[in-house]
Design an enzyme around this catalytic site. Structure first.
Site, mmCIF file in Angstrom:
data_model
loop_
_atom_site.group_PDB
_atom_site.id
_atom_site.type_symbol
_atom_site.label_atom_id
_atom_site.label_comp_id
_atom_site.label_asym_id
_atom_site.label_seq_id
_atom_site.Cartn_x
_atom_site.Cartn_y
_atom_site.Cartn_z
ATOM 1 N N LYS A 171 -10.411 -6.539 -3.063
ATOM 2 C CA LYS A 171 -11.486 -5.540 -3.137
ATOM 3 C C LYS A 171 -10.992 -4.264 -3.796
ATOM 4 O O LYS A 171 -11.781 -3.507 -4.351
ATOM 5 C CB LYS A 171 -11.957 -5.157 -1.724
ATOM 6 C CG LYS A 171 -12.622 -6.245 -0.943
ATOM 7 C CD LYS A 171 -13.233 -5.629 0.326
ATOM 8 C CE LYS A 171 -13.318 -6.599 1.474
ATOM 9 N NZ LYS A 171 -12.351 -6.337 2.554
ATOM 10 N N LYS A 185 -3.539 -11.939 -5.727
ATOM 11 C CA LYS A 185 -4.768 -12.395 -5.066
ATOM 12 C C LYS A 185 -5.977 -11.548 -5.472
ATOM 13 O O LYS A 185 -5.816 -10.365 -5.806
ATOM 14 C CB LYS A 185 -4.588 -12.436 -3.553
ATOM 15 C CG LYS A 185 -4.490 -11.088 -2.921
ATOM 16 C CD LYS A 185 -4.651 -11.113 -1.413
ATOM 17 C CE LYS A 185 -4.695 -9.670 -0.975
ATOM 18 N NZ LYS A 185 -4.797 -9.324 0.363
ATOM 19 N N LYS A 224 0.826 -1.215 0.000
ATOM 20 C CA LYS A 224 0.000 0.000 0.000
ATOM 21 C C LYS A 224 0.854 1.257 0.000
ATOM 22 O O LYS A 224 0.508 2.255 -0.624
ATOM 23 C CB LYS A 224 -0.984 -0.018 1.162
ATOM 24 C CG LYS A 224 -2.073 -1.032 0.896
ATOM 25 C CD LYS A 224 -3.146 -1.097 1.937
ATOM 26 C CE LYS A 224 -4.162 -2.168 1.547
ATOM 27 N NZ LYS A 224 -4.842 -2.751 2.686
HETATM 28 P P1 TYM Z 1 -10.050 -8.057 4.490
HETATM 29 O O1 TYM Z 1 -11.231 -7.186 4.714
HETATM 30 O O2 TYM Z 1 -9.073 -7.684 3.433
HETATM 31 O O3 TYM Z 1 -10.514 -9.522 4.166
HETATM 32 C C1 TYM Z 1 -11.440 -10.212 4.976
HETATM 33 C C2 TYM Z 1 -11.067 -11.678 5.028
HETATM 34 O O4 TYM Z 1 -11.019 -12.224 3.695
HETATM 35 C C3 TYM Z 1 -9.774 -12.884 3.491
HETATM 36 N N1 TYM Z 1 -9.379 -12.697 2.088
HETATM 37 C C4 TYM Z 1 -9.143 -13.703 1.234
HETATM 38 N N2 TYM Z 1 -9.191 -15.037 1.386
HETATM 39 C C5 TYM Z 1 -8.907 -15.794 0.295
HETATM 40 N N3 TYM Z 1 -8.598 -15.274 -0.917
HETATM 41 C C6 TYM Z 1 -8.538 -13.948 -1.119
HETATM 42 N N4 TYM Z 1 -8.254 -13.450 -2.311
HETATM 43 C C7 TYM Z 1 -8.821 -13.090 -0.008
HETATM 44 N N5 TYM Z 1 -8.854 -11.738 0.152
HETATM 45 C C8 TYM Z 1 -9.198 -11.526 1.441
HETATM 46 C C9 TYM Z 1 -8.804 -12.204 4.442
HETATM 47 O O5 TYM Z 1 -7.720 -13.047 4.750
HETATM 48 C C10 TYM Z 1 -9.683 -11.920 5.633
HETATM 49 O O6 TYM Z 1 -9.745 -13.058 6.470
HETATM 50 N N6 TYM Z 1 -6.833 -7.104 8.195
HETATM 51 C C11 TYM Z 1 -8.079 -7.775 7.859
HETATM 52 C C12 TYM Z 1 -9.249 -7.313 8.688
HETATM 53 C C13 TYM Z 1 -9.065 -7.411 10.145
HETATM 54 C C14 TYM Z 1 -8.980 -8.594 10.924
HETATM 55 C C15 TYM Z 1 -8.849 -8.176 12.271
HETATM 56 C C16 TYM Z 1 -9.009 -9.949 10.620
HETATM 57 C C17 TYM Z 1 -8.964 -6.367 11.013
HETATM 58 N N7 TYM Z 1 -8.853 -6.817 12.273
HETATM 59 C C18 TYM Z 1 -8.716 -9.099 13.313
HETATM 60 C C19 TYM Z 1 -8.878 -10.867 11.647
HETATM 61 C C20 TYM Z 1 -8.744 -10.437 12.971
HETATM 62 C C21 TYM Z 1 -8.397 -7.462 6.405
HETATM 63 O O7 TYM Z 1 -7.982 -6.505 5.828
HETATM 64 O O8 TYM Z 1 -9.299 -8.311 5.856
#
Ligand code: TYM
Length: 328
Positions: A196, A193, A113
């Site tokens: 979003k 990957k 980022k």
């Molecule tokens: P975020 O919002 O990017 O994604 C949410 C969840 O989706 C999973 N994910 C994927 N899994 C498989 N293939 C993909 N292409 C893919 N893209 C996203 C992510 O691994 C995630 O589980 N930092 C986290 C949000 C967060 C969080 C937390 C998670 C904030 N605090 C505490 C766990 C515990 C995030 O940006 O997820």
């Protein structure tokens, strides 16, 4: 035996895609049977990139609706918006004092980022707030996709430092990733990957996409040279990604599927993938369309109220350990 606790979060930035669904959400739903589950729409994290306020407000409700439509049951899980439970931010400050700047600077997601021009303190300390999310509920396990591995390792490092100074207060949280679907790749560039924030919407399938949109996106997904359907991530990343997706939606192994569709031709294979995705997502889409925004907001604020009570118990413990108790 005490019930094991689980926490996970999702950012309300953009729309929830099948990577989020298979890597995380679907697992979250299944875990409700066995664990005490807490799920959070992490709206404070979304602020680390510039957000239009009206769009953020809409994206937050849409995200909450997807969670509920996918099967997160407010009767069994605590579900809420992160910003409505201020203890997350308070604990983040405290945990930040245990964080190493060097380690934060080496986080892959930060570097990606930062390279795209996003430089701010929030982005740098993002993993600290994420650790606080997990620790405020003192959970044992965190179901996520495998792009979060580094953040989970970082969380465990913070726990080790805190616990070795103050005694074993926080459990060391374990990461749980699904056997298939832990890393779904972009339909347009199967070496990165599905995300979003990818500017090309045809790189991802949104959980609420309609039938025609799913068919078109799968049909236009990048494939590889040759004609045979085979699982080979190095040489056939596009077809391998589609096999992973098909496997995740059918519960059959990629090798069994590769065998069956080996000579089917890419066209017929893609048709099968699209049909599996459509039938897997259709109950979620139907439930999503039936949900009313006001009901969703009510559920989320009830969730936040309950979460504040729990989070406050943890904070009272933390404050007393570190010498900032409020009841003297
Ligand atoms: P975020 O919002 O990017 O994604 C949410 C969840 O989706 C999973 N994910 C994927 N899994 C498989 N293939 C993909 N292409 C893919 N893209 C996203 C992510 O691994 C995630 O589980 N930092 C986290 C949000 C967060 C969080 C937390 C998670 C904030 N605090 C505490 C766990 C515990 C995030 O940006 O997820």
């Amino acid at each position: 035996m005490t019930t094991r606790r689980v926490f996970s979060g999702i950012q309300p930035s953009g729309d929830i895609h099948i990577g989020n669904y298979m890597g995380a959400l679907r697992n979250w739903v299944a875990m409700q049977d066995e664990y005490a589950t807490v799920y959070c729409v992490v709206d404070l994290h979304a602020l680390t990139l510039p957000q239009d306020p009206a769009e953020l407000a809409r994206a937050r409700v849409r995200t909450a609706k997807i969670l509920l439509a996918a099967g997160i049951d407010p009767g069994r899980s605590l579900v809420y918006y992160q910003s409505q439970v201020p203890q997350h931010a308070e604990l983040s400050w405290i945990m930040g004092t245990f964080a190493s700047m060097g380690q934060l600077g080496r986080m892959t997601q930060y570097k990606e980022k930062e390279d795209k021009g996003g430089q701010n303190l929030g982005l740098f300390s993002y993993p600290v707030l994420m650790a606080a999310d997990i620790l405020i509920h003192r959970v044992h396990a965190v179901p996520v996709g495998n792009d979060q591995t580094q953040h989970l390792e970082f969380t465990r490092d913070l726990v080790d430092r805190f616990n070795s100074r103050y005694g074993n207060f926080f459990p060391v949280p374990e990461q749980i990733t699904p056997p298939v679907g832990a890393r779904v790749m972009s339909l347009k560039d199967p070496t990165s990957k599905m995300s979003k924030s990818d500017p090309d919407p045809s790189s991802r399938i949104i959980v609420t996409d309609d039938t025609d949109t799913i068919v078109t996106k799968v049909r236009r997904a990048v494939t590889d040279s040759g004609k045979l359907v085979a699982y080979d991530v190095e040489r056939k990343p596009g077809i391998s990604n589609l096999l992973d997706i098909l496997s995740a939606f059918t519960g059959r192994s990629v090798h069994e599927l590769a065998e069956e569709y080996r000579s089917a031709g890419y066209g017929r294979f893609k048709q099968t993938v699209a049909e599996a995705v459509i039938s897997g997502l259709s109950p979620v889409r139907r439930a999503y369309l039936d949900l009313d925004d006001h009901d969703v907001e009510r559920i989320m604020s009830e969730g936040a109220e309950a979460a504040r009570t729990r989070a406050e118990e943890t904070m009272a413990g933390v404050r007393s350990l570190i010498g900032l108790s409020q009841d003297n």
